[in-house]
Design a protein around this motif. Structure first.
Motif, PDB file in Angstrom:
ATOM      1  N   VAL A 305       0.828  -1.209   0.000  1.00 15.17           N
ATOM      2  CA  VAL A 305       0.000   0.000   0.000  1.00 15.17           C
ATOM      3  C   VAL A 305       0.861   1.258   0.000  1.00 15.17           C
ATOM      4  O   VAL A 305       0.518   2.265  -0.647  1.00 15.17           O
ATOM      5  CB  VAL A 305      -0.956  -0.037   1.212  1.00 15.17           C
ATOM      6  N   ARG A 306       1.964   1.218   0.697  1.00 13.12           N
ATOM      7  CA  ARG A 306       2.870   2.376   0.679  1.00 13.12           C
ATOM      8  C   ARG A 306       3.378   2.647  -0.740  1.00 13.12           C
ATOM      9  O   ARG A 306       3.413   3.798  -1.193  1.00 13.12           O
ATOM     10  CB  ARG A 306       4.051   2.130   1.616  1.00 13.12           C
ATOM     11  N   VAL A 307       3.771   1.587  -1.435  1.00 10.62           N
ATOM     12  CA  VAL A 307       4.268   1.748  -2.802  1.00 10.62           C
ATOM     13  C   VAL A 307       3.161   2.275  -3.711  1.00 10.62           C
ATOM     14  O   VAL A 307       3.367   3.198  -4.520  1.00 10.62           O
ATOM     15  CB  VAL A 307       4.821   0.415  -3.339  1.00 10.62           C
ATOM     16  N   LEU A 308       1.962   1.694  -3.585  1.00  9.96           N
ATOM     17  CA  LEU A 308       0.854   2.101  -4.448  1.00  9.96           C
ATOM     18  C   LEU A 308       0.437   3.540  -4.162  1.00  9.96           C
ATOM     19  O   LEU A 308       0.120   4.308  -5.094  1.00  9.96           O
ATOM     20  CB  LEU A 308      -0.329   1.151  -4.264  1.00  9.96           C
ATOM     21  N   THR A 309       0.447   3.930  -2.902  1.00  8.13           N
ATOM     22  CA  THR A 309       0.116   5.316  -2.555  1.00  8.13           C
ATOM     23  C   THR A 309       1.102   6.287  -3.184  1.00  8.13           C
ATOM     24  O   THR A 309       0.704   7.312  -3.776  1.00  8.13           O
ATOM     25  CB  THR A 309       0.119   5.502  -1.027  1.00  8.13           C
ATOM     26  N   GLU A 310       2.380   5.990  -3.084  1.00 10.33           N
ATOM     27  CA  GLU A 310       3.396   6.865  -3.675  1.00 10.33           C
ATOM     28  C   GLU A 310       3.225   6.962  -5.188  1.00 10.33           C
ATOM     29  O   GLU A 310       3.321   8.045  -5.776  1.00 10.33           O
ATOM     30  CB  GLU A 310       4.794   6.351  -3.333  1.00 10.33           C
ATOM     31  N   ALA A 311       2.942   5.802  -5.815  1.00 12.29           N
ATOM     32  CA  ALA A 311       2.789   5.785  -7.269  1.00 12.29           C
ATOM     33  C   ALA A 311       1.562   6.584  -7.710  1.00 12.29           C
ATOM     34  O   ALA A 311       1.610   7.333  -8.699  1.00 12.29           O
ATOM     35  CB  ALA A 311       2.695   4.345  -7.760  1.00 12.29           C
ATOM     36  N   LEU A 312       0.455   6.432  -6.993  1.00 15.87           N
ATOM     37  CA  LEU A 312      -0.769   7.156  -7.353  1.00 15.87           C
ATOM     38  C   LEU A 312      -0.641   8.651  -7.067  1.00 15.87           C
ATOM     39  O   LEU A 312      -1.149   9.490  -7.816  1.00 15.87           O
ATOM     40  CB  LEU A 312      -1.958   6.571  -6.592  1.00 15.87           C
ATOM     41  N   THR A 313       0.053   8.989  -6.000  1.00 15.79           N
ATOM     42  CA  THR A 313       0.262  10.404  -5.680  1.00 15.79           C
ATOM     43  C   THR A 313       1.054  11.091  -6.795  1.00 15.79           C
ATOM     44  O   THR A 313       0.721  12.203  -7.224  1.00 15.79           O
ATOM     45  CB  THR A 313       0.994  10.545  -4.339  1.00 15.79           C
ATOM     46  N   ARG A 314       2.068  10.411  -7.289  1.00 12.74           N
ATOM     47  CA  ARG A 314       2.854  10.980  -8.387  1.00 12.74           C
ATOM     48  C   ARG A 314       2.010  11.064  -9.665  1.00 12.74           C
ATOM     49  O   ARG A 314       2.071  12.058 -10.403  1.00 12.74           O
ATOM     50  CB  ARG A 314       4.112  10.144  -8.639  1.00 12.74           C
ATOM     51  N   PHE A 315       1.203  10.027  -9.906  1.00 18.60           N
ATOM     52  CA  PHE A 315       0.365  10.013 -11.105  1.00 18.60           C
ATOM     53  C   PHE A 315      -0.597  11.194 -11.119  1.00 18.60           C
ATOM     54  O   PHE A 315      -0.755  11.882 -12.137  1.00 18.60           O
ATOM     55  CB  PHE A 315      -0.404   8.691 -11.166  1.00 18.60           C
ATOM     56  N   TYR A 316      -1.233  11.458  -9.974  1.00 21.73           N
ATOM     57  CA  TYR A 316      -2.198  12.557  -9.937  1.00 21.73           C
ATOM     58  C   TYR A 316      -1.515  13.919  -9.856  1.00 21.73           C
ATOM     59  O   TYR A 316      -2.121  14.938 -10.186  1.00 21.73           O
ATOM     60  CB  TYR A 316      -3.162  12.375  -8.760  1.00 21.73           C
TER      61      TYR A 316
END
Length: 393
Positions: A305-316
């Motif tokens: 979840v930490r990895v996915l959160t970081e990835a989605l934050t950068r995407f948005y």
């Protein structure tokens, strides 16, 4: 005609992975909706893992949901390996300074996350019927209970038996799996723990684990046959066997009390690669299962979840998909390290074949090595408390 709504991230599953993801996304200004087929009461009462790595503890504190954990959780700076009539402490404070584990039930983490999400106006749909994911490659959406949820991304956090992973087309995923020839009989008892730290016992009768959930409630596990019926274990038999496997050190007496829950859990190792397809990203048990000996299941979900959160934050933030594209690669590095550690702990401590004297002697030899070599003990300790998140990059 389905009624329609929209969010940025649709999350399937209100376990620790889905709830933590929703909360972390909220803290980064990203909207989500969480869909859960079970009731809130069921989710909050479902007893699961209870050992939190240092990184998991830090994550919950940073997310603002660690207050009750800090007040009620039980920090441990070591574990005991018990075999051959002696106990051997693996001292985290000496081997991996500044890193410990905290005993705090998964259901308590779930309660804290649900409370935080609802207090922040989060959208959690419990008892969502007929959840299904669609159009994963370009315009994903989720249907449930006569409604349609359009989203940019779907996070499959719905466990091993959920709908997310089976929705990926056949042939895309490669599964790696191992089943073990035994299970754990888990017991929750209303009795004060008989030790201050977890005890992992390796005996000729099989493995046993002494754990705890609070100063008044203890958790125990017994190695049993894979097809064991919990009804074959009345309370008296359970306590007799626990005593036989744990009272092997002079001066140690196991306290007994009312058993309030028991059940049999099969042991398996499972990994699916990759952990993503199109705009669907799997997290936690939806993508990987470990035997509980290494206490890694919940902690791996938090790392995902930490990895996915970081990835989605950068995407948005800037439209970059670079981290999203590498989600599987980043997560699987840690997943496979945890798989190996969990397999290693399981083979180190369980009885596989009582007639295989050679294998038994190898097992005892390695236990001697782990408990007499600081280098070997450090390897156990640093994996048990959890590797730093940066190590998986």
């Amino acid at each position: 005609m389905l009624s329609s709504m929209r969010t940025q991230v649709g999350i399937v599953g209100a376990g620790p992975a889905g709830l933590l993801l929703s909360h972390l996304l909220h803290l980064n200004g990203i909207d989500s909706v969480v869909l859960e087929r079970r009731s809130r009461d069921y989710v909050e009462r479902r007893v699961r893992a209870g050992v939190l790595e240092q990184g998991t503890v830090n994550t919950l504190i940073e997310a603002g949901v660690g207050e009750r954990m800090l007040g009620e959780g039980l920090p441990h700076s070591g574990i005991e390996l018990r075999y051959g009539g002696a106990g051997h402490r693996i001292a985290f404070e000496k081997l991996v300074p500044g890193r410990t584990i905290t005993v705090y039930g998964q259901q308590e983490v779930v309660k804290d996350l649900i409370a935080a999400r609802l207090a922040a106006g989060g959208d959690i749909r419990f008892e969502a019927d007929d959840v299904a994911v669609h159009s994963l490659e370009d315009a994903p959406y989720i249907t449930f209970g006569g409604e349609r949820l359009d989203c940019d991304v779907i996070a499959g956090c719905d466990g091993f038996h959920g709908v997310s992973r089976p929705s990926i087309p056949e042939g895309v995923l490669t599964a790696y799996e191992r089943e073990y020839p035994f299970a754990w009989l888990g017991i929750l008892a209303r009795v004060k723990p008989s030790a201050e730290e977890l005890i992992y016992a390796c005996t000729d009768r099989g493995f046993a684990l002494h754990s705890m959930r609070s100063p008044e409630v203890s958790r125990f596990y017994l190695q049993v046959p894979a097809d064991e019926d919990p009804d074959a274990w009345p309370d008296e038999r359970i306590w007799t066997e626990l005593k036989a496997r744990l009272e092997t050190v002079p001066g140690f007496t196991l306290a007994t009390g009312e058993i309030i829950e028991k059940g049999v859990t099969p042991l398996r190792s499972f990994v699916t690669e990759p952990m993503q397809y199109g705009r669907l990203f799997l997290a936690g048990d939806a993508s990987h299962i470990v035997p509980p000996t290494g206490a890694k299941g919940l902690n791996l979900a938090v790392a995902d979840v930490r990895v996915l959160t970081e990835a989605l934050t950068r995407f948005y933030a800037d439209g970059s998909t670079e981290l999203l594209d590498r989600y599987s690669q980043i997560c699987l590095k840690r997943v496979w390290r945890a798989q190996h550690f969990s397999w290693w702990m399981t083979t180190l401590l369980h009885t596989f074949d009582s007639d295989d004297a050679y294998a038994r002697r190898l097992q005892l030899s390695y236990l001697d090595y782990v408990t007499s070599s600081e280098a070997a003990a450090t390897t156990l300790a640093e994996n048990y408390v959890g590797l730093p998140y940066e190590a998986a990059r």
